[in-house]
Design an enzyme around this catalytic site. Structure first.
Site, short mmCIF file in Angstrom:
data_model
loop_
_atom_site.label_atom_id
_atom_site.label_comp_id
_atom_site.label_asym_id
_atom_site.label_seq_id
_atom_site.Cartn_x
_atom_site.Cartn_y
_atom_site.Cartn_z
N LYS A 47 0.85 -1.20 0.00
CA LYS A 47 0.00 0.00 0.00
C LYS A 47 0.88 1.24 0.00
CE LYS A 47 -3.90 1.85 2.76
NZ LYS A 47 -4.61 1.73 4.05
N SER A 51 -9.72 2.19 3.20
CA SER A 51 -8.88 2.89 2.27
C SER A 51 -7.99 1.98 1.40
CB SER A 51 -7.98 3.87 3.03
OG SER A 51 -7.06 3.17 3.86
N SER A 78 -9.46 -0.25 7.31
CA SER A 78 -8.93 -0.14 5.95
C SER A 78 -8.29 -1.38 5.37
CB SER A 78 -7.93 1.00 5.86
OG SER A 78 -8.64 2.20 5.80
#
Ligand code: GLN
Length: 510
Positions: free
Chosen positions: A85, A160, A184
């Site tokens: 990420k 997210s 997330s």
């Protein structure tokens, strides 16, 4: 597994791929190239990656292959590709947090968890998309482009960490890592039919994870199976002197738990407050079937009340913005990335104002304003102080519940994946996607989402959420593996290689 057959190779689990690599049936270079080919074919549609690192990935893969050929004993996941990420630092690639304010910023060091991936011989393929600074539940808040859900490209992958979840569901890579502040990792896992884990707070190092809300943020593994998540979690976990909140204690045996899945006699509590109004009937149906499967596997299931969970969302949306407003103060136009209006005439304050005005998107600004207000002298006790008291009550709820049961369970997300654009103008509807995941961040305990099949109405993945006391992450894997046996992992049937007719492509929101 036969070398050269690309499709079956990338469809494999990380555990299978690691075995094939160790047996010399495939090479890491072949596997890495197969992932890069798959990314080239499907990522123009899925849009999971912000940056790719093909050349360095292939060079590292070759290095691992050479070490193996020379007879070296390698760590279990050596040679397996992984995506990261874009909220973690990794030298040689920009770390943007999907924000314009960091556009092009090259970090001078690796996050501890990234370094551990490298040390364990994993091959980092690239950086994945997210909501700007990990604020959001759909990945639509990325300043660059939204990521799409491989199960239905017109729907969101959650957020997210939508990029890390989507690239797994689309079989672009076998493993990925994410960060979880309010859900997330777990909520995108639920919406994409993958597995996501938020380890115990302090169980994985936050060093090099760009801070959003430091008391809530926790790095964790994303995978397609429970065992793969455990294998990756093991690589990431462990004490780090660079993170003052890192726990100096070895993690429990999560891999043995993931392999066992034996829940006989385990006490499981269904949280009464995480259900009812606002929960899609199709989600509730799959959830109840999973609970029935656990009962059939020998677990004792009871209903447990956690009365303050109703206030968790409100407390989170004061604590999280408060911490974020303070953390994001470091983006002052002087130290990182973007600088606007530095013409020799504007004052330092003006350059800061112009840069922050242009560099941050609307959701980040909303939270900085909210957090600054909540922390202001006249309101501190009324807002931030009250939220912290609610946080203590939620921790008490968990403590009382864990006196009665070994784990708590709920749906991961009240609904399946919604359509792109459907909630962008309604922040509250977006925030509610995290109703079930937020309590564990507030309490610092461990939690996992595992798929439990598809909903009857829209045929989209449903996630099952397991919460365990701090440092009992092994229980997540025990229950997760039992659930997975009843609901084997499914893959989307969508043809992801076909260009979307007239649809927005990468960069369209840039
Ligand atoms: N969706 C939540 C938020 O917007 C959680 C984000 C996260 O875990 N990083 O704050």
């Amino acid at each position: 597994m036969t070398a050269g057959t690309i499709e079956p190779m990338i469809e494999g689990t990380a555990a299978e791929l690691a075995q094939a690599l160790a047996a010399g049936e495939i090479s890491s270079v072949e596997l890495t190239q197969a992932c890069l080919d798959r990314i080239a074919a499907v990522d123009p549609q899925v849009q999971a990656f912000l940056a790719l690192d093909g050349e360095r990935a292939l060079a590292r893969a070759l290095m691992i292959d050479d070490q193996r050929a020379a007879g070296a004993t390698l760590p279990p996941l050596a040679g397996v590709p992984v995506a990261v990420k874009d909220s973690f630092t990794y030298t040689g690639l920009p770390t943007t947090c999907a924000s314009r304010i960091l556009d092009g910023w090259l970090p001078p060091y690796n996050a501890t968890v990234v370094q551990r991936l490298i040390d364990a011989g994993l091959v980092i393929i690239g950086k994945t998309n997210l909501d700007e600074f990990a604020m959001g539940s759909s990945t639509e808040n990325s300043a660059f482009f939204p990521t799409r859900n491989p199960w239905d490209l017109e729907r969101v992958p959650g957020g997210s960490g939508g990029g890390s979840a989507a690239c797994l569901a689309a079989a672009e890579v076998p493993l990925a890592i994410g960060s979880d502040t309010g859900g997330s990792i777990r909520q995108p896992a639920a919406l994409t039919g993958t597995v996501g884990v938020k380890p115990t707070y302090g169980g994985t190092s936050r060093y090099g994870l760009v801070a959003m809300a430091s008391s809530l943020d926790q790095p964790g593994p994303c995978a397609r199976t429970v065992l793969d998540a455990a294998l990756l979690h093991q690589v990431m976990a462990g004490h780090d002197p660079m993170d003052s909140t890192s726990i100096d204690q070895p993690p429990p045996d999560i891999i043995a738990a993931a392999r066992s899945g034996d829940v006989k006699g385990l006490r499981i509590g269904v949280v009464e407050e995480l259900g009812g109004d606002g929960y899609a009937p199709s989600v509730v149906r799959r959830f109840q079937e999973a609970v029935a499967a656990l009962t059939a596997a020998g677990a004792e299931v009871v209903s447990v009340s956690c009365p303050h969970f109703h206030q968790a969302l409100a407390a989170y949306y004061l604590i999280m913005p408060s911490e974020a407003s303070s953390n994001l103060a470091r983006f002052d136009a002087m130290r990182y990335g973007l600088r606007v209006g530095d013409d020799g005439l504007n004052s330092v304050e003006q350059v800061m104002r112009l840069t922050r005005g242009e560099g941050f998107g609307p959701e980040v600004k909303r939270r900085v304003i909210l957090g600054t207000y909540a922390l202001s002298a006249g309101y501190y006790e009324a807002y931030y102080g009250s939220a912290q008291k609610v946080r203590s009550l939620i921790i008490d709820d968990f403590n009382r519940a864990f006196e009665q049961v070994d784990v708590l369970v709920s749906p991961t997300s009240p609904t399946t994946a919604w359509r792109l654009g459907e909630r962008v103008d309604d922040p509250l509807a977006m925030y509610k996607a995290d109703l079930c995941t937020i309590p564990s961040n507030l309490a610092g305990n461990a939690a996992l989402s595992v798929p439990v099949g598809l909903s009857d109405d829209d045929h989209l993945p449903v996630g099952f959420h397991i919460m365990a006391p701090p440092l009992c992450d092994d229980r997540l894997y025990l229950v997760g593996a039992a659930v997975e046996r009843a609901f084997p992992p499914l893959r989307p049937a969508t043809d992801l290689t076909r260009p979307l007719p007239g649809a927005a492509v990468k960069g369209s929101q840039a």
